[in-house]
Design a protein around this motif. Structure first.
Motif, PDB file in Angstrom:
ATOM      1  N   PRO A   4       5.264  12.522  -1.774  1.00 33.04           N
ATOM      2  CA  PRO A   4       5.160  12.409  -3.221  1.00 33.04           C
ATOM      3  C   PRO A   4       3.730  12.561  -3.687  1.00 33.04           C
ATOM      4  N   ARG A  39      11.526   2.770  -6.181  1.00 37.92           N
ATOM      5  CA  ARG A  39      10.378   3.479  -5.607  1.00 37.92           C
ATOM      6  C   ARG A  39      10.730   4.922  -5.269  1.00 37.92           C
ATOM      7  N   VAL A  40      11.929   5.156  -4.731  1.00 38.24           N
ATOM      8  CA  VAL A  40      12.330   6.513  -4.361  1.00 38.24           C
ATOM      9  C   VAL A  40      12.444   7.393  -5.603  1.00 38.24           C
ATOM     10  N   ALA A  43       9.058   8.295  -6.847  1.00 38.98           N
ATOM     11  CA  ALA A  43       8.428   9.254  -5.944  1.00 38.98           C
ATOM     12  C   ALA A  43       8.960  10.668  -6.178  1.00 38.98           C
ATOM     13  N   GLU A  93       7.765   2.190   0.359  1.00 37.08           N
ATOM     14  CA  GLU A  93       6.849   3.317   0.527  1.00 37.08           C
ATOM     15  C   GLU A  93       7.363   4.279   1.599  1.00 37.08           C
ATOM     16  N   ALA A  96      10.273   6.191   0.173  1.00 35.90           N
ATOM     17  CA  ALA A  96       9.845   7.245  -0.743  1.00 35.90           C
ATOM     18  C   ALA A  96       9.417   8.491   0.026  1.00 35.90           C
TER      19      ALA A  96
END
Length: 365
Positions: A4, A39-40, A43, A93, A96
């Motif tokens: 990302p 979060r995904v 991203a 994280e 992502a």
């Protein structure tokens, strides 16, 4: 493989809209519910390459919920092990990075999944509002047995309404106290929920354009994929619901619900009351389709009484009173309609919120 990239140049045109859609999903819809999907989604919104991969799917199949479910499905099926490991570790994280990598490396697989799938919900929380309304329908008709016909049934989890245990926060309980599926519901207001039990259920029929067969491993995995990956309590509940449904699978009719209603009614024994249930299904029908649906119920009622229990947005279910509520009121109306010959008695028996997690019962006992 690039991950990302928040600093990448802003995408143009439709991609900009797509980026906003994914960011909004992360910051609004997933926020506070699923940190992993939050979060995904963000991203993906920040990666030009990921957005271009999403654009390989048909325009109506690019929604964040659908693409994230496809990624989750690949993780569950063993085709995206790094993403599966990140989900298992609840590492946002890592998830992502892995999600972007899967989308870039396995674009064709993701596109193939979203092209043939739609987002599914397996919410037997709806049973907490359906149970008392179905029991009330049977009481009003004097029925000793009911045949359930669920329209827009998905996996048919509404059809196990009599097999779950339901606890209301005012101390009331309904259903099977020994059931492995336990549901909870908050009661709004001072009126108690009717305590009468459902009569015997002698038929369970689901009608859907694309029903889920709870005995099919691929179909069941997709249901799991549509659930939040970091809500283990919800996943455990879904597993229990699916096992309960699979123990005695419903009869599924595939096709247009309005066209198939006569076939469904014919499968209900003549000495049982057919009870049609719709839970946020009619909103997908145009007004003409909703009126045709009501006409089908009326036709069936020429031969015997028919009941319809609806949990729909305010004003969506034809003939069900709105009680003066506004369409954007934030709650849904629990309707109970009984059709017998030329008579239609339609009543709003409750209001509900959060897909059945909160219920205000309105009808007299």
């Amino acid at each position: 493989m690039p991950g990302p990239t928040a600093a990448s140049a802003a995408p143009a045109g439709g991609a900009r809209t797509l980026a906003r859609s994914y960011r909004r999903f992360g910051e609004v819809e997933a926020a506070g519910i699923s940190p992993l999907h939050e979060r995904v989604a963000i991203a993906l919104s920040e990666s030009d390459e990921a957005l271009r991969a999403v654009e390989a799917a048909p325009a109506r199949k690019r929604s964040p919920a659908l693409v994230l479910a496809a990624l989750h499905d690949l993780a569950l099926s063993g085709h995206a092990p790094a993403l599966a490991a990140a989900y298992a570790a609840a590492d946002g994280e890592a998830a992502a990075r892995a999600a972007v990598d899967v989308l870039l490396r396995q674009t064709d697989q993701v596109v193939a999944l979203v092209a043939r799938r739609r987002v599914r919900t397996g919410e037997t929380g709806r049973c907490a509002v359906l149970y008392p309304a179905i029991a009330e329908a049977a009481r009003r008709v004097g029925a000793d047995a009911v045949g359930l016909v669920d329209v827009g049934c998905s996996a048919g989890l509404n059809l196990i309404v009599d097999r779950v245990g339901i606890s209301y926060d005012n101390g009331q309980s309904l259903g099977d106290p020994s059931s492995p599926v336990r549901l909870s519901c908050s009661v709004v207001g001072n009126r108690p929920v009717p305590s009468r039990a459902l009569p015997e259920v002698v038929a369970r029929i689901g009608v859907d354009l694309d029903p889920v067969n709870v005995t099919d491993a691929d179909e069941v995995r997709w249901l799991r994929a549509c659930a939040w990956p970091d809500r283990p309590e919800r996943m455990a509940g879904l597993e229990a619901e699916l096992a309960l449904a699979a123990a005695n699978p419903p009869l599924l009719l595939t096709g247009d619900a309005v066209d198939l209603l006569p076939d469904a009614f014919a499968l209900v024994p003549v000495d049982a009351l057919p009870v049609v249930t719709t839970t946020w299904a009619l909103s997908g029908f145009p007004l003409e389709g909703r009126l045709r649906f009501l006409h089908r119920l009326d036709e069936a009622a020429a031969g015997r009484p028919v009941a319809w229990v609806s949990a729909e947005g305010v004003g969506v279910a034809p003939a069900v009173p709105t009680l003066g509520d506004r369409r954007a009121s934030g709650h849904s109306t629990l309707g109970l309609s009984v059709l017998d010959g030329s008579t239609l008695r339609a009543e709003a028996v409750g209001r509900c919120w959060s897909r059945g997690r909160l219920l205000a019962w309105l009808a007299g006992s």
